[in-house]
Design a protein around this motif. Sequence first.
Motif, PDB file in Angstrom:
ATOM      1  N   TRP A 159     -10.322  67.773 121.436  1.00 13.33           N
ATOM      2  CA  TRP A 159      -9.149  67.900 121.825  1.00 13.33           C
ATOM      3  C   TRP A 159      -8.618  66.430 120.908  1.00 13.33           C
ATOM      4  O   TRP A 159      -7.259  66.268 120.537  1.00 13.33           O
ATOM      5  CB  TRP A 159      -8.585  67.734 123.372  1.00 13.33           C
ATOM      6  N   PHE A 162      -9.269  66.172 117.187  1.00 12.01           N
ATOM      7  CA  PHE A 162      -7.799  67.002 116.778  1.00 12.01           C
ATOM      8  C   PHE A 162      -6.774  66.522 117.322  1.00 12.01           C
ATOM      9  O   PHE A 162      -5.703  66.461 115.997  1.00 12.01           O
ATOM     10  CB  PHE A 162      -7.454  68.754 117.382  1.00 12.01           C
ATOM     11  N   ASN A 163      -5.729  65.699 118.088  1.00  8.80           N
ATOM     12  CA  ASN A 163      -4.955  65.670 118.635  1.00  8.80           C
ATOM     13  C   ASN A 163      -4.517  64.088 118.263  1.00  8.80           C
ATOM     14  O   ASN A 163      -3.410  63.753 117.902  1.00  8.80           O
ATOM     15  CB  ASN A 163      -4.666  65.826 120.006  1.00  8.80           C
ATOM     16  N   GLU A 164      -5.874  64.030 118.159  1.00  6.45           N
ATOM     17  CA  GLU A 164      -5.023  62.413 118.399  1.00  6.45           C
ATOM     18  C   GLU A 164      -5.723  62.133 116.758  1.00  6.45           C
ATOM     19  O   GLU A 164      -4.735  60.965 116.095  1.00  6.45           O
ATOM     20  CB  GLU A 164      -5.683  60.919 119.453  1.00  6.45           C
ATOM     21  N   PRO A 169      -1.449  68.935 117.104  1.00  7.30           N
ATOM     22  CA  PRO A 169      -0.774  69.010 118.291  1.00  7.30           C
ATOM     23  C   PRO A 169      -1.719  69.934 118.630  1.00  7.30           C
ATOM     24  O   PRO A 169      -1.202  71.479 118.075  1.00  7.30           O
ATOM     25  CB  PRO A 169       0.519  69.281 118.724  1.00  7.30           C
ATOM     26  N   LEU A 170      -2.566  69.764 119.859  1.00  6.75           N
ATOM     27  CA  LEU A 170      -3.279  71.133 120.470  1.00  6.75           C
ATOM     28  C   LEU A 170      -2.127  70.650 122.377  1.00  6.75           C
ATOM     29  O   LEU A 170      -2.329  69.723 122.989  1.00  6.75           O
ATOM     30  CB  LEU A 170      -4.597  70.942 120.796  1.00  6.75           C
ATOM     31  N   GLY A 172      -1.901  70.067 126.105  1.00  9.66           N
ATOM     32  CA  GLY A 172      -2.903  69.253 126.906  1.00  9.66           C
ATOM     33  C   GLY A 172      -2.890  70.171 127.781  1.00  9.66           C
ATOM     34  O   GLY A 172      -4.400  69.524 128.671  1.00  9.66           O
ATOM     35  N   MET A 176      -3.004  66.020 130.248  1.00 10.05           N
ATOM     36  CA  MET A 176      -2.115  65.819 128.991  1.00 10.05           C
ATOM     37  C   MET A 176      -1.514  63.784 129.858  1.00 10.05           C
ATOM     38  O   MET A 176      -1.265  63.000 128.816  1.00 10.05           O
ATOM     39  CB  MET A 176      -0.555  66.079 128.678  1.00 10.05           C
TER      40      MET A 176
END
Length: 179
Positions: A159, A162-164, A169-170, A172, A176
Amino acid sequence: MATLESPEPSKRREGGATGWRSRAELGICVLLFALGVLVLTDALTMPTDFTQRGPIGPKAMPVVVGSLLLLVSVLLARDVLRGGRGAAEAGEDVDLRTPTDWRTVLLLAGAFLANAALIDLVGFPISSAVLFWGACYALGSRNLVRDPLVAAVVAVLTWVLFNELLGVPLPGGPLMEVL
């Protein structure tokens, strides 16, 4: 008594069933070609204005993959039509007479379905941890301390990657605010 393992080359294309069996790999060629067309069509109609960060946008990789799928399907079809056949599973310890382990298949399918059902409710890290742990369990691992811990770490790292780092955007979920 005839065997399926190594028919004589002269008899390979004779007869109805044997002739069709020897060309059954053309079905894979059609599937690969259709998948390549689908990937290319989807990639070329993808809106990129919100994700473009540089000269290479999100269309690049799907276009490469779709093009390679088309190329492989055409090359495989040419090989099959010239008489080529896929090699038998000689290098692995696979007994083709053994029945399918439906319990494992159903457990893996359940883990994937649980991931799909939970991802919007609890977020990617938790649903993926369930998926990873479920896959470990389905494939025979029974370590009740290590498996969930490794699944949680891999899910959170995925996560974060991919996200950061990649900017994809996945969801959270409840994590989150913590992450």
